[in-house]
Design a protein around this motif. Structure first.
Motif, PDB file in Angstrom:
ATOM      1  N   ALA A  25       0.831  -1.204   0.000  1.00  0.00           N
ATOM      2  CA  ALA A  25       0.000   0.000   0.000  1.00  0.00           C
ATOM      3  C   ALA A  25       0.864   1.251   0.000  1.00  0.00           C
ATOM      4  O   ALA A  25       2.017   1.209   0.419  1.00  0.00           O
ATOM      5  N   PRO A  26       0.274   2.377  -0.418  1.00  0.00           N
ATOM      6  CA  PRO A  26       0.958   3.655  -0.225  1.00  0.00           C
ATOM      7  C   PRO A  26       1.103   3.924   1.271  1.00  0.00           C
ATOM      8  O   PRO A  26       0.330   3.408   2.089  1.00  0.00           O
ATOM      9  N   HIS A  27       2.093   4.713   1.630  1.00  0.00           N
ATOM     10  CA  HIS A  27       2.307   5.079   3.030  1.00  0.00           C
ATOM     11  C   HIS A  27       2.424   6.597   3.091  1.00  0.00           C
ATOM     12  O   HIS A  27       3.411   7.168   2.626  1.00  0.00           O
ATOM     13  N   GLN A  65       6.436  -4.306  11.163  1.00  0.00           N
ATOM     14  CA  GLN A  65       6.941  -5.577  10.647  1.00  0.00           C
ATOM     15  C   GLN A  65       7.357  -5.485   9.177  1.00  0.00           C
ATOM     16  O   GLN A  65       7.711  -6.479   8.574  1.00  0.00           O
ATOM     17  N   GLY A  66       7.305  -4.293   8.623  1.00  0.00           N
ATOM     18  CA  GLY A  66       7.605  -4.146   7.210  1.00  0.00           C
ATOM     19  C   GLY A  66       8.696  -3.134   6.947  1.00  0.00           C
ATOM     20  O   GLY A  66       9.466  -2.771   7.827  1.00  0.00           O
ATOM     21  N   ILE A  67       8.725  -2.706   5.713  1.00  0.00           N
ATOM     22  CA  ILE A  67       9.707  -1.741   5.249  1.00  0.00           C
ATOM     23  C   ILE A  67       8.941  -0.609   4.567  1.00  0.00           C
ATOM     24  O   ILE A  67       7.950  -0.848   3.878  1.00  0.00           O
ATOM     25  N   THR A  68       9.396   0.604   4.760  1.00  0.00           N
ATOM     26  CA  THR A  68       8.858   1.752   4.034  1.00  0.00           C
ATOM     27  C   THR A  68       9.921   2.183   3.029  1.00  0.00           C
ATOM     28  O   THR A  68      11.082   2.363   3.398  1.00  0.00           O
ATOM     29  N   ILE A  69       9.514   2.306   1.771  1.00  0.00           N
ATOM     30  CA  ILE A  69      10.456   2.680   0.713  1.00  0.00           C
ATOM     31  C   ILE A  69       9.954   3.928  -0.004  1.00  0.00           C
ATOM     32  O   ILE A  69       8.778   4.059  -0.297  1.00  0.00           O
ATOM     33  N   LYS A  70      10.894   4.804  -0.311  1.00  0.00           N
ATOM     34  CA  LYS A  70      10.628   5.996  -1.127  1.00  0.00           C
ATOM     35  C   LYS A  70      11.411   5.829  -2.417  1.00  0.00           C
ATOM     36  O   LYS A  70      12.625   5.665  -2.401  1.00  0.00           O
ATOM     37  N   PHE A  71      10.693   5.790  -3.544  1.00  0.00           N
ATOM     38  CA  PHE A  71      11.329   5.664  -4.846  1.00  0.00           C
ATOM     39  C   PHE A  71      11.618   7.043  -5.429  1.00  0.00           C
ATOM     40  O   PHE A  71      10.803   7.962  -5.301  1.00  0.00           O
ATOM     41  N   SER A  72      12.741   7.196  -6.079  1.00  0.00           N
ATOM     42  CA  SER A  72      13.128   8.467  -6.691  1.00  0.00           C
ATOM     43  C   SER A  72      12.123   8.869  -7.767  1.00  0.00           C
ATOM     44  O   SER A  72      11.704   8.044  -8.576  1.00  0.00           O
ATOM     45  N   GLY A  73      11.727  10.134  -7.739  1.00  0.00           N
ATOM     46  CA  GLY A  73      10.838  10.667  -8.768  1.00  0.00           C
ATOM     47  C   GLY A  73       9.360  10.396  -8.542  1.00  0.00           C
ATOM     48  O   GLY A  73       8.524  10.896  -9.290  1.00  0.00           O
ATOM     49  N   LEU A  74       9.020   9.603  -7.550  1.00  0.00           N
ATOM     50  CA  LEU A  74       7.611   9.341  -7.213  1.00  0.00           C
ATOM     51  C   LEU A  74       7.345  10.063  -5.898  1.00  0.00           C
ATOM     52  O   LEU A  74       7.733   9.594  -4.834  1.00  0.00           O
ATOM     53  N   ASN A  75       6.661  11.216  -5.995  1.00  0.00           N
ATOM     54  CA  ASN A  75       6.626  12.127  -4.855  1.00  0.00           C
ATOM     55  C   ASN A  75       5.287  12.311  -4.177  1.00  0.00           C
ATOM     56  O   ASN A  75       5.185  13.078  -3.226  1.00  0.00           O
ATOM     57  N   ASP A  76       4.247  11.666  -4.683  1.00  0.00           N
ATOM     58  CA  ASP A  76       2.976  11.754  -3.964  1.00  0.00           C
ATOM     59  C   ASP A  76       2.204  10.451  -4.133  1.00  0.00           C
ATOM     60  O   ASP A  76       2.602   9.559  -4.875  1.00  0.00           O
ATOM     61  N   ARG A  77       1.103  10.372  -3.426  1.00  0.00           N
ATOM     62  CA  ARG A  77       0.303   9.148  -3.390  1.00  0.00           C
ATOM     63  C   ARG A  77      -0.179   8.730  -4.787  1.00  0.00           C
ATOM     64  O   ARG A  77      -0.219   7.552  -5.120  1.00  0.00           O
ATOM     65  N   ASN A  78      -0.505   9.697  -5.634  1.00  0.00           N
ATOM     66  CA  ASN A  78      -0.967   9.385  -6.989  1.00  0.00           C
ATOM     67  C   ASN A  78       0.125   8.717  -7.826  1.00  0.00           C
ATOM     68  O   ASN A  78      -0.167   7.876  -8.673  1.00  0.00           O
ATOM     69  N   ASP A  79       1.385   9.094  -7.590  1.00  0.00           N
ATOM     70  CA  ASP A  79       2.500   8.514  -8.349  1.00  0.00           C
ATOM     71  C   ASP A  79       2.719   7.034  -8.039  1.00  0.00           C
ATOM     72  O   ASP A  79       3.256   6.302  -8.871  1.00  0.00           O
ATOM     73  N   ILE A  80       2.339   6.610  -6.834  1.00  0.00           N
ATOM     74  CA  ILE A  80       2.672   5.248  -6.418  1.00  0.00           C
ATOM     75  C   ILE A  80       1.471   4.320  -6.292  1.00  0.00           C
ATOM     76  O   ILE A  80       1.645   3.116  -6.117  1.00  0.00           O
ATOM     77  N   GLU A  81       0.280   4.828  -6.411  1.00  0.00           N
ATOM     78  CA  GLU A  81      -0.923   3.994  -6.243  1.00  0.00           C
ATOM     79  C   GLU A  81      -0.915   2.788  -7.184  1.00  0.00           C
ATOM     80  O   GLU A  81      -1.304   1.687  -6.793  1.00  0.00           O
ATOM     81  N   HIS A  82      -0.436   2.949  -8.414  1.00  0.00           N
ATOM     82  CA  HIS A  82      -0.422   1.849  -9.389  1.00  0.00           C
ATOM     83  C   HIS A  82       0.567   0.737  -9.013  1.00  0.00           C
ATOM     84  O   HIS A  82       0.552  -0.341  -9.604  1.00  0.00           O
ATOM     85  N   LEU A  83       1.422   0.982  -8.020  1.00  0.00           N
ATOM     86  CA  LEU A  83       2.416  -0.019  -7.604  1.00  0.00           C
ATOM     87  C   LEU A  83       1.864  -1.013  -6.578  1.00  0.00           C
ATOM     88  O   LEU A  83       2.516  -2.015  -6.281  1.00  0.00           O
TER      89      LEU A  83
END
Length: 165
Positions: free
Chosen positions: A12-14, A56-74
């Motif tokens: 999920a997005p975080h 219990q998980g990991i939070t990752i920030k991907f380069s160039g994806l800066n808001d919730r809309n950018d990552i929802e498809h992941l």
């Protein structure tokens, strides 16, 4: 294309700054803090800006994806690394992907079958070797049973149960 290993799944997005929550699917979750990039199923690459442990998980920030809309498809995507980047195991230990596909022979050189699955039982793994007639032979992953594993040669030598002492 080189073989890829699954190391995590985006669940999920975080937050709202483009971070994702990832369930680690690896025995080495600390690897995420050192990863520079990961592959997705379609072969695309995502560069990692940072990764940190969260519950219990990991939070990752991907380069160039800066808001919730950018990552929802992941959401639901598997994260993979190149096989060559796998954590090196101590001598005599193997990854499941290395064991599957090995041809199994008894210590007299008689062909038994090919490893199709590794069962995780808790106490020790059990290798499932499928014979040519599709019957399965269960082989406990114990030193007294498995006498040799040759990853490069693609084979395993075992001592059959009748021969155990």
């Amino acid at each position: 294309m080189e073989q890829l290993l699954v190391v995590g799944k985006i669940v999920a997005p975080h937050g709202v700054r483009g971070e994702v929550r990832v369930i680690p699917l690896t025995d080495f979750p600390e690897r995420f803090s050192k990863l520079k990039s990961v592959f997705l199923d379609d072969g695309s690459t995502l560069d990692i800006e940072y990764a940190k442990t969260h519950n219990q998980g990991i939070t990752i920030k991907f380069s160039g994806l800066n808001d919730r809309n950018d990552i929802e498809h992941l959401r639901g995507k598997l994260l993979k690394i190149a096989k060559k980047d796998a954590v090196k195991l101590p001598k005599g230990e193997y990854y499941t992907f290395e064991i599957i596909g090995l041809k199994v022979y008894d210590d007299a050189g008689q062909y038994i079958g090919k490893i199709t699955e590794v069962l995780k039982t808790g106490s020790n793994d059990v290798y499932v070797a499928e014979q040519e007639d599709k019957r399965q032979v269960l082989i406990p992953a114990l030193k007294k049973v498995v006498t040799n594993i040759d990853i490069e040669g693609g084979q395993m030598t075992v001592k059959l149960q009748e021969e155990w002492e």
